[in-house]
Scaffold this motif. Sequence first.
Motif, PDB file in Angstrom:
ATOM      1  N   PHE A 254       0.972  -1.272   0.155  1.00  0.00           N
ATOM      2  CA  PHE A 254       0.054   0.027  -0.057  1.00  0.00           C
ATOM      3  C   PHE A 254       0.907   1.371   0.127  1.00  0.00           C
ATOM      4  N   VAL A 255       0.802   2.255  -0.924  1.00  0.00           N
ATOM      5  CA  VAL A 255       1.462   3.530  -1.060  1.00  0.00           C
ATOM      6  C   VAL A 255       0.870   4.304  -0.083  1.00  0.00           C
ATOM      7  N   LEU A 256       1.893   4.873   0.638  1.00  0.00           N
ATOM      8  CA  LEU A 256       1.360   5.941   1.754  1.00  0.00           C
ATOM      9  C   LEU A 256       1.567   7.545   1.294  1.00  0.00           C
ATOM     10  N   ASP A 257       0.729   8.155   0.974  1.00  0.00           N
ATOM     11  CA  ASP A 257       0.802   9.340   0.293  1.00  0.00           C
ATOM     12  C   ASP A 257       1.121  10.552   1.240  1.00  0.00           C
ATOM     13  N   GLU A 258       0.954  10.568   2.522  1.00  0.00           N
ATOM     14  CA  GLU A 258       1.169  11.365   3.657  1.00  0.00           C
ATOM     15  C   GLU A 258       1.590  10.927   4.831  1.00  0.00           C
ATOM     16  N   PRO A 259       2.130  11.569   5.795  1.00  0.00           N
ATOM     17  CA  PRO A 259       2.743  10.990   6.696  1.00  0.00           C
ATOM     18  C   PRO A 259       1.947  10.794   8.150  1.00  0.00           C
ATOM     19  N   ARG A 260       0.945  11.373   8.218  1.00  0.00           N
ATOM     20  CA  ARG A 260       0.221  11.399   9.540  1.00  0.00           C
ATOM     21  C   ARG A 260      -0.169  10.264  10.285  1.00  0.00           C
ATOM     22  N   TRP A 261      -0.448   9.175   9.709  1.00  0.00           N
ATOM     23  CA  TRP A 261      -0.752   7.803  10.101  1.00  0.00           C
ATOM     24  C   TRP A 261      -0.584   6.757   8.774  1.00  0.00           C
ATOM     25  N   ALA A 262      -0.396   5.583   9.119  1.00  0.00           N
ATOM     26  CA  ALA A 262      -0.078   4.640   8.223  1.00  0.00           C
ATOM     27  C   ALA A 262      -1.308   3.477   8.390  1.00  0.00           C
ATOM     28  N   ALA A 263      -1.396   3.002   9.518  1.00  0.00           N
ATOM     29  CA  ALA A 263      -2.386   1.940   9.567  1.00  0.00           C
ATOM     30  C   ALA A 263      -3.193   2.019  11.109  1.00  0.00           C
ATOM     31  N   GLU A 264      -4.202   1.527  11.392  1.00  0.00           N
ATOM     32  CA  GLU A 264      -5.034   1.360  12.691  1.00  0.00           C
ATOM     33  C   GLU A 264      -5.469  -0.073  12.611  1.00  0.00           C
ATOM     34  N   LEU A 265      -5.320  -0.722  13.594  1.00  0.00           N
ATOM     35  CA  LEU A 265      -5.615  -1.949  13.951  1.00  0.00           C
ATOM     36  C   LEU A 265      -6.586  -2.073  15.249  1.00  0.00           C
ATOM     37  N   HIS A 266      -7.763  -2.687  15.355  1.00  0.00           N
ATOM     38  CA  HIS A 266      -8.582  -2.595  16.343  1.00  0.00           C
ATOM     39  C   HIS A 266      -9.198  -4.008  16.672  1.00  0.00           C
ATOM     40  N   ASP A 267      -9.089  -4.603  17.919  1.00  0.00           N
ATOM     41  CA  ASP A 267      -9.889  -5.871  18.115  1.00  0.00           C
ATOM     42  C   ASP A 267     -10.897  -5.410  19.141  1.00  0.00           C
ATOM     43  N   GLU A 268     -11.989  -5.431  18.680  1.00  0.00           N
ATOM     44  CA  GLU A 268     -13.274  -5.162  19.374  1.00  0.00           C
ATOM     45  C   GLU A 268     -13.212  -5.637  20.595  1.00  0.00           C
ATOM     46  N   ARG A 269     -13.354  -6.958  20.732  1.00  0.00           N
ATOM     47  CA  ARG A 269     -13.452  -7.720  21.949  1.00  0.00           C
ATOM     48  C   ARG A 269     -12.467  -7.166  23.104  1.00  0.00           C
ATOM     49  N   SER A 270     -11.496  -7.337  22.825  1.00  0.00           N
ATOM     50  CA  SER A 270     -10.441  -6.771  23.877  1.00  0.00           C
ATOM     51  C   SER A 270     -10.431  -5.403  24.084  1.00  0.00           C
ATOM     52  N   GLY A 271     -10.690  -4.592  23.067  1.00  0.00           N
ATOM     53  CA  GLY A 271     -10.671  -3.105  23.123  1.00  0.00           C
ATOM     54  C   GLY A 271      -9.185  -2.603  22.644  1.00  0.00           C
ATOM     55  N   ARG A 272      -8.295  -3.438  22.476  1.00  0.00           N
ATOM     56  CA  ARG A 272      -6.925  -3.099  21.993  1.00  0.00           C
ATOM     57  C   ARG A 272      -7.007  -2.376  20.814  1.00  0.00           C
ATOM     58  N   ARG A 273      -6.210  -1.249  20.722  1.00  0.00           N
ATOM     59  CA  ARG A 273      -6.022  -0.655  19.333  1.00  0.00           C
ATOM     60  C   ARG A 273      -4.430  -0.348  19.325  1.00  0.00           C
ATOM     61  N   MET A 274      -3.965  -0.077  18.033  1.00  0.00           N
ATOM     62  CA  MET A 274      -2.752  -0.113  17.601  1.00  0.00           C
ATOM     63  C   MET A 274      -2.803   0.958  16.491  1.00  0.00           C
TER      64      MET A 274
END
Length: 336
Positions: A254-274
């Motif tokens: 995936f080509v990243l066009d600007e640097p504010r963020w690249a990815a977000e991952l979320h597991d709803e059951r545990s609530g963990r986000r990255m």
Amino acid sequence: MTPPDATRVRQRQVGVTGPDGPDAGRAVDEITLSAGDIDVTVWTYGATLVEVVVPDRAGDRSNVVCRLPDLAAYEDRALNAYVGSTVGRYCRGVRDGTFLLDGTRYTLDRNAGRHHLHGGTDGFDRRVWQARVEEGPDQVAAVLTLVSPDGDQGYPGELTAEVAYRLHAAGRLTFEYRASTTAPTLVGLTNHAFWNLAGAGTVDSHLLALNAERIVPFDEELFPLAGPLFPLAGTRLDFRVPRRIGADRLDNFFVLDEPRWAAELHDERSGRRMRVVTDQPGLGVYSGDGLFAPRAGLALEAGAWPDAPNLSDVPSVRLDPGQTYRHRTVHEFSVG
């Protein structure tokens, strides 16, 4: 609960490498960094990220990266698909295992059929790195260094590479890479951790968002095709808005066009986000279908373009004497 400003380091030896690798008979150390409620474990074999232990919304802590049981498993190519390792001297593939640099054609180790992949048979993931620890009041780091000799896996120049795993009490884990060379060469480093914020099972139910509108189109061997980048709007690879990974296979750049963020991952059951932030031009995303436990983790590999040494119109992976290669990727953990 650990005080939010507490940091600490633990170290121990986990084994000795077997007789068949490039660094046979070398002691391998484990370094565990703790800051706030997060523990990060790194091994000197492959400068490998072995564990990232973070709490869920109930305060229960689990490891959120795939790991193998012992050193012998990490040395076993049949089991270890670069799990958690630092990949280099150049991550990703080089078509036909060859490239041209300043009029000289170099041939690399061909470890993927007729192609070169992730640094070769004895790439950085198979080496034992030297390590030191840096400690501060609100962060702690394991800094690992490797000297790759001239001609290593076919690459020109002696390369000195460094990766620092920095853990901040505020919930940030940063990968910082540096490299220098004695002769013009290629370099592109990344980490090949497989993330699973549930701590078990598959990643199919995770919500994924990617800050990318285009991917590099691939042929059947996952090398770039000639022509324009492929727009994602309305396709199954459009993750600009968070959605479930589902059962679809992902193995794309995936080509990243600007640097504010690249990815977000979320597991709803545990609530963990990255949340992942990087200064790199793209993100390799792989759903781990070929893992020892298929789809047990999602690889988010920030770094250089695939086959960049043979492409003239992509960000360069060339490094010259007197220059310093730098790469910084941050993983921010939260619960919600």
